[in-house]
Design an enzyme around this catalytic site. Structure first.
Site, PDB file in Angstrom:
ATOM      1  N   GLU A  40       0.835  -1.213   0.000  1.00  0.00           N
ATOM      2  CA  GLU A  40       0.000   0.000   0.000  1.00  0.00           C
ATOM      3  C   GLU A  40       0.873   1.268   0.000  1.00  0.00           C
ATOM      4  OE1 GLU A  40      -1.791   0.828   3.829  1.00  0.00           O
ATOM      5  OE2 GLU A  40      -3.556   1.741   2.911  1.00  0.00           O
ATOM      6  N   LYS A 111      -9.656   2.000  -1.968  1.00  0.00           N
ATOM      7  CA  LYS A 111      -9.803   1.432  -0.616  1.00  0.00           C
ATOM      8  C   LYS A 111     -11.142   1.851   0.002  1.00  0.00           C
ATOM      9  CE  LYS A 111      -7.066   1.336   3.707  1.00  0.00           C
ATOM     10  NZ  LYS A 111      -5.879   1.956   4.349  1.00  0.00           N
ATOM     11  N   CYS A 146      -5.053  -3.065   3.303  1.00  0.00           N
ATOM     12  CA  CYS A 146      -4.647  -2.790   4.689  1.00  0.00           C
ATOM     13  C   CYS A 146      -5.812  -2.833   5.683  1.00  0.00           C
ATOM     14  CB  CYS A 146      -3.889  -1.456   4.736  1.00  0.00           C
ATOM     15  SG  CYS A 146      -2.798  -1.332   6.180  1.00  0.00           S
TER      16      CYS A 146
HETATM   17  N1  LIG Z   1      -2.847   1.930   6.447  1.00  0.00           N
HETATM   18  C1  LIG Z   1      -3.718   1.288   7.180  1.00  0.00           C
HETATM   19  O1  LIG Z   1      -4.812   0.981   6.731  1.00  0.00           O
HETATM   20  C2  LIG Z   1      -3.299   0.953   8.583  1.00  0.00           C
HETATM   21  C3  LIG Z   1      -4.230  -0.008   9.272  1.00  0.00           C
HETATM   22  C4  LIG Z   1      -3.831  -0.258  10.689  1.00  0.00           C
HETATM   23  O2  LIG Z   1      -2.856   0.282  11.177  1.00  0.00           O
HETATM   24  C5  LIG Z   1      -4.649  -1.173  11.491  1.00  0.00           C
HETATM   25  O3  LIG Z   1      -5.703  -1.624  11.031  1.00  0.00           O
HETATM   26  O4  LIG Z   1      -4.257  -1.447  12.635  1.00  0.00           O
END
Ligand SMILES: NC(=O)CCC(=O)C(=O)O
Length: 267
Positions: A40, A111, A146
């Site tokens: 990502e 996303k 993510c």
């Molecule tokens: N970039 C993200 O989506 C980080 C997600 C995260 O840190 C978490 O779900 O814990």
């Protein structure tokens, strides 16, 4: 099928342009893989909120062009991870790009679940509203990014749309590395699907990245797991295992959909 996950290091000392060239070079070296995956927001860093606007690109911007050429040169399917995309109106999105081996764009995915609660990505970027699957000759990919990993309903929706291999580029922080591993395995077991989860290495915006990219099979076995530094994780897997697992242990057929609303029970 051979997949290579490029767990690239996002180091603020390296310029975005230099990292873009380096990533494209790493993809070109993966000739022989069927599918290559980047993480990502690897151009800016997933936690470098202050730089999202500065490094945002239109969909067919410099990162798109570099990845399209790299996919074509290597002759691979390429999930190019995500970029900070700006649309014609200047709205930002966290957008994944998937290229076919001839370099054409096979799919893009914005996303759906933005991370940060009332800060960072959650306020700076717009939310996607579309589930995306991509048909490869060997398997159907389901796309998520993510923080999406925490939302099982998105993955079930992808499975209902035919996904057999769930691809999750991420910029997951080290302090929640245990959640990353657990959630990737849970999504594989409950959906009886492969999960290819590709994170970043390094520290940016004061956030140490977990690394620990992993490939999980439909039975929940971890086929391979990276360390915390930059690394390329290459795994051979058999997409037919998805159907075999679902036939042998047909839990997905036992779903009970459309249950009645809970009734209030008065003593
Ligand atoms: N970039 C993200 O989506 C980080 C997600 C995260 O840190 C978490 O779900 O814990």
């Amino acid at each position: 099928m051979r997949a290579s996950l490029i767990q690239i290091c996002v180091d603020p000392a390296e310029s975005v342009a230099a990292r873009r060239d380096r990533a494209a070079g790493l993809v070109r070296e993966r000739t022989g893989s069927d599918l290559v995956v980047l993480p990502e927001l690897w151009t800016t860093g997933a936690f470098a909120f202050d730089h999202f606007g500065e490094h945002a690109e239109e969909l067919r911007g410099p990162t798109f062009l570099a990845l399209s050429r790299a996919a074509r040169d290597a002759g691979v399917w390429l999930h190019g991870g995500s970029i900070p995309e700006h649309d014609a109106g200047g709205r930002l999105y966290n957008t994944s790009l998937v290229f076919a081996p001839d370099g054409t764009l096979a799919a893009s995915y914005r996303k759906i679940h933005r991370f940060g609660f009332d800060q960072g990505e959650a306020v700076l970027m717009g939310a996607g509203d579309r589930l995306v699957t991509v048909d490869l000759p060997e398997t159907t990919l389901g796309l998520a990014t993510c923080y999406d990993l925490r939302f099982p309903e998105q993955f079930r929706g992808l499975v209902d749309a035919g996904a057999e291999t769930l691809v999750v580029p991420a910029g997951w922080p080290a302090r929640r590395a245990a959640h990353w591993n657990l959630l990737a395995r849970a999504r594989a077991v409950e959906n009886q699907a492969y999960v290819l989860a590709c994170g970043t290495a390094g520290t940016h915006a004061g956030t140490e990245q977990a690394g620990r990219s992993l490939v999980v099979d439909p039975w929940g076995e971890v086929l391979a797991e990276a360390g915390t530094e930059e690394e390329i994780l290459t795994v051979d897997f058999d997409p037919a295992t998805v159907a075999a697992t679902r036939d042998r242990f047909p839990a997905l057929k036992d779903r009970r959909l459309g249950l009645a609303e809970p009734k209030e029970i008065r003593p």
